[in-house]
Design an enzyme around this catalytic site. Sequence first.
Site, PDB file in Angstrom:
ATOM      1  N   ASP A   6     -48.926 -38.031 -16.560  1.00  0.00           N
ATOM      2  CA  ASP A   6     -48.377 -38.025 -15.201  1.00  0.00           C
ATOM      3  C   ASP A   6     -47.156 -37.104 -15.075  1.00  0.00           C
ATOM      4  O   ASP A   6     -46.534 -36.751 -16.079  1.00  0.00           O
ATOM      5  CB  ASP A   6     -47.897 -39.438 -14.822  1.00  0.00           C
ATOM      6  CG  ASP A   6     -49.053 -40.403 -14.603  1.00  0.00           C
ATOM      7  OD1 ASP A   6     -50.196 -40.042 -14.933  1.00  0.00           O
ATOM      8  OD2 ASP A   6     -48.786 -41.520 -14.112  1.00  0.00           O
ATOM      9  N   ASP A   7     -46.836 -36.786 -13.837  1.00  0.00           N
ATOM     10  CA  ASP A   7     -45.558 -36.165 -13.428  1.00  0.00           C
ATOM     11  C   ASP A   7     -45.463 -34.656 -13.661  1.00  0.00           C
ATOM     12  O   ASP A   7     -44.483 -34.039 -13.272  1.00  0.00           O
ATOM     13  CB  ASP A   7     -44.345 -36.842 -14.088  1.00  0.00           C
ATOM     14  CG  ASP A   7     -44.218 -38.302 -13.686  1.00  0.00           C
ATOM     15  OD1 ASP A   7     -44.984 -38.729 -12.796  1.00  0.00           O
ATOM     16  OD2 ASP A   7     -43.392 -39.012 -14.258  1.00  0.00           O
ATOM     17  N   HIS A  63     -50.948 -37.167  -8.167  1.00  0.00           N
ATOM     18  CA  HIS A  63     -49.918 -38.192  -8.351  1.00  0.00           C
ATOM     19  C   HIS A  63     -48.992 -38.138  -7.120  1.00  0.00           C
ATOM     20  O   HIS A  63     -47.806 -38.342  -7.242  1.00  0.00           O
ATOM     21  CB  HIS A  63     -49.165 -37.884  -9.650  1.00  0.00           C
ATOM     22  CG  HIS A  63     -48.336 -39.010 -10.196  1.00  0.00           C
ATOM     23  ND1 HIS A  63     -48.712 -40.323 -10.142  1.00  0.00           N
ATOM     24  CD2 HIS A  63     -47.120 -39.011 -10.817  1.00  0.00           C
ATOM     25  CE1 HIS A  63     -47.776 -41.082 -10.712  1.00  0.00           C
ATOM     26  NE2 HIS A  63     -46.797 -40.307 -11.112  1.00  0.00           N
ATOM     27  N   HIS A  67     -44.102 -37.492  -5.362  1.00  0.00           N
ATOM     28  CA  HIS A  67     -43.948 -38.658  -6.225  1.00  0.00           C
ATOM     29  C   HIS A  67     -43.391 -39.837  -5.408  1.00  0.00           C
ATOM     30  O   HIS A  67     -42.577 -40.639  -5.871  1.00  0.00           O
ATOM     31  CB  HIS A  67     -43.023 -38.355  -7.421  1.00  0.00           C
ATOM     32  CG  HIS A  67     -43.250 -39.276  -8.584  1.00  0.00           C
ATOM     33  ND1 HIS A  67     -42.618 -40.499  -8.692  1.00  0.00           N
ATOM     34  CD2 HIS A  67     -44.058 -39.170  -9.665  1.00  0.00           C
ATOM     35  CE1 HIS A  67     -43.028 -41.083  -9.825  1.00  0.00           C
ATOM     36  NE2 HIS A  67     -43.895 -40.311 -10.415  1.00  0.00           N
ATOM     37  N   HIS A 115     -46.744 -38.997 -20.167  1.00  0.00           N
ATOM     38  CA  HIS A 115     -46.099 -38.083 -19.210  1.00  0.00           C
ATOM     39  C   HIS A 115     -45.912 -36.712 -19.855  1.00  0.00           C
ATOM     40  O   HIS A 115     -45.312 -36.632 -20.937  1.00  0.00           O
ATOM     41  CB  HIS A 115     -44.753 -38.657 -18.766  1.00  0.00           C
ATOM     42  CG  HIS A 115     -44.872 -39.988 -18.099  1.00  0.00           C
ATOM     43  ND1 HIS A 115     -45.011 -41.157 -18.812  1.00  0.00           N
ATOM     44  CD2 HIS A 115     -44.939 -40.325 -16.790  1.00  0.00           C
ATOM     45  CE1 HIS A 115     -45.126 -42.172 -17.964  1.00  0.00           C
ATOM     46  NE2 HIS A 115     -45.085 -41.697 -16.729  1.00  0.00           N
TER      47      HIS A 115
END
Length: 297
Positions: free
Chosen positions: A108-109, A159, A163, A249
């Site tokens: 993620d991210d 995602h 965010h 991540h």
Amino acid sequence: MDFGEKRNRKRWKQTEGKEDFAGNRSRLIMLNAAVILIVVVIAMAVQLVRLNRTGTTNDIKAESVVKTEQTPLPTEEPTQEPQEETEEREDVRKNLNPDKPMVALTFDDGPYDKVTNRIVKTLAKYEARATFFVVGNRVAKYSDTLKNAYNDGNEIGTHTYDHGDLSKMKKAGILWEMKKSGRAIQDVLGVKPDLLRPPYGNVNDKMRRLVGLPMIYWSIDSEDWKSRNVKKILKRCKEIQDGDIVLMHDLYPTTADAIEKLVPKLIKKGFQLVTVEELFYYRGIEAQAGKVYYSGK
Ligand code: NI
């Protein structure tokens, strides 16, 4: 002075004049000849230079002819190339063994060039694949990194764009996050994301109704963002079992370090490292929009 003498003198004068004239003429002829010679030499030189030039232009022409012969017509290429690329890309590998354990690593991210590229490289080295849930507002800046991950066969999910915590948003905010992130990914890859990883793992009924994509949770949390420690990440990943979805991540170099150790370890244990789409395909899960999935078990 008698007439004859006068005549003689006149004749002499005339002959003298004639001789003078004849001398001038021969000098003129010589001069002319010299001038003609110079002109001829210059003309020849000019001709030589011109010949050389046409020679080189002919060479250039010949070269360009060769070039155009080698490369296909420019009008054909751009229309064919993206088609070939999408044909070449196999979203779900059909040569995997459904009887062998599978795990879906997810990141993620990102994207973040310094970390994502390292992870993608490690995955490619072991013919492994993973899923990257990218933040829409990072996609344009790291478009090459995203393309690199996608072209290696990895899956790209969203995602959201900022965010944002969708569970705290109104309808317009949720729709905006989904639409804007989808468009950002499509602008780079030419395809829209099929999956959503909800930020902060927060899900509510409004989201289920509005997001329009399956929501992918996880069954193993590596807590890589918390520990930022390779040993601790690997320890948490020891529990990985068939069908697990692992949360990581691609923002921290320690996560890339851990992946370099974890991927060969999992393969040694007999795991096939797959995308979420591959996991669902082999486990017979038909992911539905608005539903939450924790694993392929
Ligand atoms: Ni996140």
